[in-house]
Design a protein around this motif. Structure first.
Motif, PDB file in Angstrom:
ATOM      1  N   LEU A  18       5.416 107.602 -12.832  1.00 27.02           N
ATOM      2  CA  LEU A  18       6.353 106.888 -13.702  1.00 27.02           C
ATOM      3  C   LEU A  18       7.045 107.843 -14.669  1.00 27.02           C
ATOM      4  N   GLN A  19       6.300 108.788 -15.207  1.00 26.52           N
ATOM      5  CA  GLN A  19       6.902 109.753 -16.122  1.00 26.52           C
ATOM      6  C   GLN A  19       7.961 110.593 -15.412  1.00 26.52           C
ATOM      7  N   GLN A  21       9.783 109.559 -13.124  1.00 24.47           N
ATOM      8  CA  GLN A  21      10.907 108.654 -12.899  1.00 24.47           C
ATOM      9  C   GLN A  21      11.645 108.328 -14.199  1.00 24.47           C
ATOM     10  N   GLY A  22      11.204 108.913 -15.312  1.00 22.53           N
ATOM     11  CA  GLY A  22      11.895 108.732 -16.582  1.00 22.53           C
ATOM     12  C   GLY A  22      11.316 107.654 -17.490  1.00 22.53           C
ATOM     13  N   TYR A  23      10.150 107.131 -17.157  1.00 19.43           N
ATOM     14  CA  TYR A  23       9.499 106.129 -18.002  1.00 19.43           C
ATOM     15  C   TYR A  23       8.692 106.810 -19.093  1.00 19.43           C
ATOM     16  N   GLY A  24       8.701 106.197 -20.262  1.00 18.27           N
ATOM     17  CA  GLY A  24       7.805 106.597 -21.337  1.00 18.27           C
ATOM     18  C   GLY A  24       6.613 105.662 -21.314  1.00 18.27           C
ATOM     19  N   CYS A  26       3.937 103.543 -23.009  1.00 20.76           N
ATOM     20  CA  CYS A  26       3.671 102.903 -24.307  1.00 20.76           C
ATOM     21  C   CYS A  26       2.183 102.654 -24.518  1.00 20.76           C
ATOM     22  N   ALA A  41       5.044 100.558 -19.752  1.00 24.89           N
ATOM     23  CA  ALA A  41       5.988 101.673 -19.768  1.00 24.89           C
ATOM     24  C   ALA A  41       7.383 101.177 -20.106  1.00 24.89           C
ATOM     25  N   ARG A  42       8.170 102.066 -20.690  1.00 28.12           N
ATOM     26  CA  ARG A  42       9.544 101.721 -21.058  1.00 28.12           C
ATOM     27  C   ARG A  42      10.499 102.736 -20.439  1.00 28.12           C
ATOM     28  N   LYS A  43      11.594 102.186 -19.932  1.00 28.84           N
ATOM     29  CA  LYS A  43      12.700 103.023 -19.452  1.00 28.84           C
ATOM     30  C   LYS A  43      13.975 102.324 -19.884  1.00 28.84           C
ATOM     31  N   GLY A  44      14.693 102.944 -20.798  1.00 28.72           N
ATOM     32  CA  GLY A  44      15.886 102.304 -21.349  1.00 28.72           C
ATOM     33  C   GLY A  44      15.492 101.024 -22.071  1.00 28.72           C
TER      34      GLY A  44
END
Length: 121
Positions: A18-19, A21-24, A26, A41-44
């Protein structure tokens, strides 16, 4: 015990995927009385509540098939607790329920299949 180790390894593989792929991330293993969510996880503007299922193969069905209606209901209830604790509302952020299938392959390799929006509330 062996399944717990495999599950923990699979969750770590899912986090790293996920990281990439650009996810942070949480939260991990968010627990409340009604249940647990493996990864939040958050993305945008998308907040993804992620269930990770790790398997050696599809002998008993795909990993995502193990996320049955009962499990989905518990994940949704747990997500609602998270949103309340963080003073977020479903109106202010787009929430999604994902499943990440992680397959343990020979020689210590992993295959990851991400199913965004795997189910809805």
């Amino acid at each position: 015990m062996r399944n717990q180790i495999l599950g923990r390894q699979g969750e770590q593989v899912a986090v790293e995927f996920l990281q990439r792929q650009g996810y942070g991330i949480c939260a991990r293993n968010f627990r409340v009385p009604v249940g647990e969510i493996d990864i939040i996880a958050r993305k945008g503007d998308v907040l993804a509540f992620v269930e990770v299922k790790t398997r050696h193969g599809n002998r008993y069905g795909t990993p995502a098939q193990a996320v049955n209606f009962h499990k989905q209901k518990k994940i949704i209830q747990t997500a609602q607790w998270f949103l309340r604790q963080k003073c977020l509302s479903e109106d202010k952020c787009f929430c999604r329920f994902d499943v990440v299938e992680v397959y343990a392959l020979p020689e210590g390799k992993w295959q990851v299949h991400h199913l965004p929006g795997a189910f809805e509330c």
